[in-house]
Write a protein that holds these residues in place. Structure first.
Motif, PDB file in Angstrom:
ATOM      1  N   ASP A 270       4.691  -3.665   4.820  1.00 54.77           N
ATOM      2  CA  ASP A 270       3.261  -3.399   4.970  1.00 54.77           C
ATOM      3  C   ASP A 270       2.668  -2.688   3.759  1.00 54.77           C
TER       4      ASP A 270
ATOM      5  N   HIS B 256       6.144 -11.035   4.653  1.00 55.88           N
ATOM      6  CA  HIS B 256       6.564 -10.943   6.052  1.00 55.88           C
ATOM      7  C   HIS B 256       7.378 -12.111   6.607  1.00 55.88           C
TER       8      HIS B 256
ATOM      9  N   HIS C  79      11.333  -3.492  10.140  1.00 56.02           N
ATOM     10  CA  HIS C  79       9.896  -3.770  10.149  1.00 56.02           C
ATOM     11  C   HIS C  79       9.638  -5.187  10.667  1.00 56.02           C
TER      12      HIS C  79
ATOM     13  N   ASP D  12       7.614  -6.313  14.045  1.00 52.91           N
ATOM     14  CA  ASP D  12       6.476  -7.224  13.911  1.00 52.91           C
ATOM     15  C   ASP D  12       6.720  -8.494  14.722  1.00 52.91           C
TER      16      ASP D  12
HETATM   17 ZN    ZN Z   1       4.035  -5.677   9.104  1.00 57.52          ZN
END
Ligand code: ZN
Length: 217
Positions: A32, A67, A103, A107
């Motif tokens: 992020d 991502h 992460h 997510d």
């Molecule tokens: Zn994220």
């Protein structure tokens, strides 16, 4: 997720007490932290679609470099590798690498299917916890409270700053989280990207806490 990621950073302190909280926060939020930079550079794209999920108006339709599953693994290995190069501690390097990858896992739980497998491959994943505001707050809140408890059991402050700085950070994280939930959708993604850069504050703040708290025993 937002505070859920920081929860992983706080909880990881118990697994790897020698790793600084600032480094753990850096790791859990690494994807992020890349994302706003990639948005500003025009490498990745997102748009605001009110009601996209109950929890957030953002439609993350193109963010494979920060991502995707493959790139998350690449970033995790890279982050852990650099940590190993600097610190020469294999175990701690694995912990920070896993923190980076955590992460993606969180997510994956929260996003609706929009996480690509790899850049260029449009097969997307996501369990969609964000379709439920109550579910999101309950699960993230549960993680966060548990992690704060673990962290304060693992570390102790060596002066007053150690206490104030820590609880100040927790308060700011919670305020940011609540503000995100109750505020109207932002005007545009550029504003979101620049606001995202403000997350560096949490990392610098956590390094500051590290200087005023030590681990038990
Ligand atoms: Zn994220």
């Amino acid at each position: 997720m937002f505070i859920g990621h920081f929860a992983v950073g706080l909880g990881a302190k118990k697994v790897a007490p020698q790793v600084k909280l600032g480094t753990l926060f850096f790791a859990v939020q690494f994807l992020d932290l890349l994302w706003p930079i990639f948005l500003i550079l025009g490498i990745e794209h997102a748009r605001i679609v009110p009601g996209n999920t109950a929890f957030t108006p953002f439609d993350f339709y193109d963010y494979p470099f920060s991502h995707s599953l493959l790139m998350s693994i690449v970033w995790a290995v890279l982050f852990g590798g650099i940590y190993y190069y600097v610190k020469k501690n294999l175990r701690n390097s694995i912990v920070v690498g896993c923190a980076v990858f955590s992460h993606w896992l969180l997510d994956f739980i929260s996003h609706k299917p929009d996480l690509a497998i790899a850049p260029g491959i449009h097969f997307v994943l996501g369990l969609g916890l964000w379709n439920s505001i109550i579910g999101t707050i309950f699960i993230e809140g549960f993680f966060f409270i548990g992690a704060v408890y673990i962290y304060i059991r693992t570390t102790k402050s060596i002066d007053r700053i150690g206490n104030y700085a820590f609880w100040g950070l927790i308060a700011l994280l919670l305020i940011s989280y609540i503000a995100n939930i109750i505020s109207p959708p932002p005007p545009n993604m550029t504003a979101v990207a620049y606001a995202g850069l403000a997350q560096w504050l949490f990392i610098v703040w956590a390094y500051w806490i590290d200087r005023h708290r030590i681990c038990h025993d």
